[in-house]
Design a protein around this motif. Structure first.
Motif, mmCIF file in Angstrom:
data_model
loop_
_atom_site.group_PDB
_atom_site.id
_atom_site.type_symbol
_atom_site.label_atom_id
_atom_site.label_comp_id
_atom_site.label_asym_id
_atom_site.label_seq_id
_atom_site.Cartn_x
_atom_site.Cartn_y
_atom_site.Cartn_z
ATOM 1 N N ALA A 91 5.088 91.147 6.581
ATOM 2 C CA ALA A 91 6.548 91.106 6.573
ATOM 3 C C ALA A 91 6.988 89.773 5.982
ATOM 4 C CB ALA A 91 7.114 91.276 7.981
ATOM 5 N N LEU A 92 8.147 89.768 5.345
ATOM 6 C CA LEU A 92 8.692 88.558 4.752
ATOM 7 C C LEU A 92 9.932 88.121 5.506
ATOM 8 C CD1 LEU A 92 8.417 89.511 0.961
ATOM 9 C CD2 LEU A 92 6.820 88.146 2.321
ATOM 10 N N THR A 93 9.989 86.823 5.820
ATOM 11 C CA THR A 93 11.176 86.233 6.421
ATOM 12 C C THR A 93 11.551 85.018 5.586
ATOM 13 O OG1 THR A 93 9.888 84.795 7.898
ATOM 14 C CG2 THR A 93 10.490 86.981 8.727
ATOM 15 N N THR A 94 12.673 84.400 5.917
ATOM 16 C CA THR A 94 13.067 83.196 5.205
ATOM 17 C C THR A 94 12.014 82.119 5.433
ATOM 18 O OG1 THR A 94 15.407 83.727 5.499
ATOM 19 C CG2 THR A 94 14.851 81.443 4.967
ATOM 20 N N GLY A 95 11.351 81.718 4.376
ATOM 21 C CA GLY A 95 10.402 80.631 4.461
ATOM 22 C C GLY A 95 8.985 80.982 4.824
ATOM 23 N N ALA A 96 8.658 82.284 4.974
ATOM 24 C CA ALA A 96 7.286 82.608 5.373
ATOM 25 C C ALA A 96 6.963 84.065 5.096
ATOM 26 C CB ALA A 96 7.059 82.302 6.849
ATOM 27 N N ALA A 97 5.655 84.329 4.935
ATOM 28 C CA ALA A 97 5.121 85.687 4.954
ATOM 29 C C ALA A 97 4.239 85.791 6.191
ATOM 30 C CB ALA A 97 4.310 85.976 3.698
ATOM 31 N N TRP A 98 4.357 86.912 6.926
ATOM 32 C CA TRP A 98 3.661 87.096 8.196
ATOM 33 C C TRP A 98 2.735 88.307 8.099
ATOM 34 C CZ3 TRP A 98 4.375 83.610 12.125
ATOM 35 C CH2 TRP A 98 5.470 82.741 12.001
ATOM 36 N N PHE A 99 1.487 88.133 8.531
ATOM 37 C CA PHE A 99 0.485 89.188 8.448
ATOM 38 C C PHE A 99 -0.042 89.505 9.850
ATOM 39 C CE2 PHE A 99 0.632 87.248 4.324
ATOM 40 C CZ PHE A 99 0.339 88.250 3.411
ATOM 41 N N THR A 100 -0.265 90.779 10.129
ATOM 42 C CA THR A 100 -0.857 91.189 11.394
ATOM 43 C C THR A 100 -2.361 91.365 11.249
ATOM 44 O OG1 THR A 100 -0.462 93.536 10.906
ATOM 45 C CG2 THR A 100 1.228 92.371 12.171
ATOM 46 N N ASP A 101 -3.054 91.297 12.379
ATOM 47 C CA ASP A 101 -4.487 91.550 12.440
ATOM 48 C C ASP A 101 -4.699 92.712 13.399
ATOM 49 O OD1 ASP A 101 -7.290 91.487 13.120
ATOM 50 O OD2 ASP A 101 -7.373 89.418 12.399
ATOM 51 N N ALA A 102 -5.299 93.785 12.922
ATOM 52 C CA ALA A 102 -5.431 94.996 13.731
ATOM 53 C C ALA A 102 -6.265 94.781 14.983
ATOM 54 C CB ALA A 102 -6.043 96.124 12.889
ATOM 55 N N VAL A 125 4.553 95.494 10.948
ATOM 56 C CA VAL A 125 5.355 94.327 11.307
ATOM 57 C C VAL A 125 6.622 94.323 10.470
ATOM 58 C CG1 VAL A 125 4.089 92.869 9.658
ATOM 59 C CG2 VAL A 125 5.351 91.802 11.549
ATOM 60 N N SER A 126 7.705 93.841 11.073
ATOM 61 C CA SER A 126 9.005 93.774 10.400
ATOM 62 C C SER A 126 9.792 92.610 10.979
ATOM 63 C CB SER A 126 9.784 95.077 10.625
ATOM 64 O OG SER A 126 11.148 94.930 10.256
ATOM 65 N N PRO A 127 10.703 92.016 10.204
ATOM 66 C CA PRO A 127 11.645 91.072 10.811
ATOM 67 C C PRO A 127 12.594 91.803 11.746
ATOM 68 C CG PRO A 127 11.650 90.918 8.399
ATOM 69 C CD PRO A 127 10.922 92.158 8.745
ATOM 70 N N THR A 128 13.170 91.091 12.692
ATOM 71 C CA THR A 128 14.270 91.635 13.484
ATOM 72 C C THR A 128 15.514 91.709 12.604
ATOM 73 O OG1 THR A 128 14.809 89.413 14.265
ATOM 74 C CG2 THR A 128 13.371 90.769 15.670
ATOM 75 N N PRO A 129 16.509 92.504 12.988
ATOM 76 C CA PRO A 129 17.714 92.591 12.149
ATOM 77 C C PRO A 129 18.383 91.245 11.894
ATOM 78 C CG PRO A 129 17.671 94.428 13.678
ATOM 79 C CD PRO A 129 16.524 93.521 14.068
ATOM 80 N N ASP A 130 18.357 90.325 12.871
ATOM 81 C CA ASP A 130 18.986 89.026 12.646
ATOM 82 C C ASP A 130 18.071 88.035 11.938
ATOM 83 O OD1 ASP A 130 17.196 88.272 14.607
ATOM 84 O OD2 ASP A 130 18.702 87.723 16.102
#
Length: 330
Positions: free
Chosen positions: A146-157, A201-206
């Motif tokens: 998932a992408l947010t302001t300033g970062a990419a976030w990855f999950t580990d199964a 994974v996803s960002p929250t709406p805010d």
């Protein structure tokens, strides 16, 4: 066969999650998608034989969708107006994959490499690999991004962590030693060794938190504070989400890929509460693994059969977005 089974486990399907692949709880009906009769763009997109798709990403500024392959990690770009496509990133060979993928505003694809333990960043114009990051945890299996302001976030199964790729003020990619591993805590419950625990994974709406698909105990959602890794279960009014795989946010509406449909949930802005709206079904679905939103359509990547071969046909399905807050029965 071993790689095929590990891919199935990665996607949180079959025995790895168990149970019926439907959204449990009320309402009990499902919404059968009705396609506009005058829509000019195709609603079924043929993918290459043997492609075995994982993730899908779209670009709101162009008519393209990008599909990642679990066999070799190649990426296939489709013109959604015509249904025609071409490879933009080559097959990287056995042991590589493109599971979850996301496209940023700079024309870069962030790719989760599944059981390869890699995270890659590609230029969508050229297909060139801009950066590759390999996670040091034994058995690291990078499921989604998932992408947010300033970062990419990855999950580990299979590990109770998130991987953070911090991005510079102009989107600069980090050096390999700048990748941050964030342990998950709070309400987080990790499965046993070799048991899939989280995928989508996803960002929250805010945009201030992250939502993770938690596949244990019947399936649910967790809200994670990115700075601390503290997870809190999101109340869903008694609903559960068995076999949750890829998830995609559209405003405050969350679409969840499941083995025989797409769960649709309404969230509050903070991502601390949710409610089940409906489940989208379509005869063209073939084990949905991921979803992407473009315009008024939802593009569904179909995982396909349990034992794929180099000649297995694959396709993606386009259905209308759910724009109402009530459900109808199919």
């Amino acid at each position: 066969m071993q790689n095929t089974l590990s891919r199935r486990r990665l996607l949180g399907l079959g025995a790895a999650v168990g149970g019926a692949a439907v959204l449990a709880g009320t309402p009990s009906g499902a919404w059968a998608a009705t396609r506009p009769k005058d829509a000019a763009w195709p609603t079924r997109i043929e993918l290459p034989a043997g492609f075995h798709p994982g993730g899908v990403a779209t670009d709101g500024r162009s008519p393209y969708a990008y599909y990642g392959s679990l066999f070799g990690g190649d990426v296939y770009r489709v013109d959604l107006a015509t249904g025609r496509g071409k490879y933009i990133s080559p097959d990287l060979g056995e042991g590589n994959a493109a599971a979850g993928i996301r496209l940023d505003c700079r024309g870069r694809l962030f790719v989760s490499g599944a059981y390869s333990g890699q995270m890659r960043v590609l230029d969508v114009s050229t297909g060139r690999t801009l950066a590759t990051y390999r996670m040091p945890l034994p058995g690291a299996t990078i499921a989604d991004v998932a992408l947010t302001t300033g970062a990419a976030w990855f999950t580990d199964a299979f590990h109770p962590v998130l991987y953070k790729l911090p991005l510079g003020p102009a989107g600069e990619l980090p050096a390999a030693d700048q990748v941050v591993t964030v342990p998950l805590s709070g309400d987080w419950v990790q499965g046993g060794e070799g048991e899939v625990t989280t995928l989508g994974v996803s960002p929250t709406p805010d945009g201030r938190g992250l939502i993770l698909a938690h596949v244990l105990d019947g399936g649910g959602l967790m809200r994670v504070a990115p700075d601390t890794g503290v997870a809190r279960r999101i109340p869903l009014g008694g609903a559960s989400i068995p076999s949750a795989n890829g998830i995609r946010l559209d405003g405050t509406r969350l679409y969840v890929a499941q083995s025989d449909g797409i769960g649709v949930l309404q969230l509050n802005r903070e991502g601390t509460r949710g409610a089940l709206l409906t489940r989208v079904t379509d005869p063209d679905f073939d084990w949905p693994s991921a979803v992407a939103v473009r315009g008024d359509r939802l593009y569904v990547s179909n995982f396909g059969p349990l034992t794929p071969t180099s000649t297995t046909p694959y396709h993606s399905t386009a259905v209308p977005l759910v724009r109402r807050s009530t459900t109808t029965h199919s």
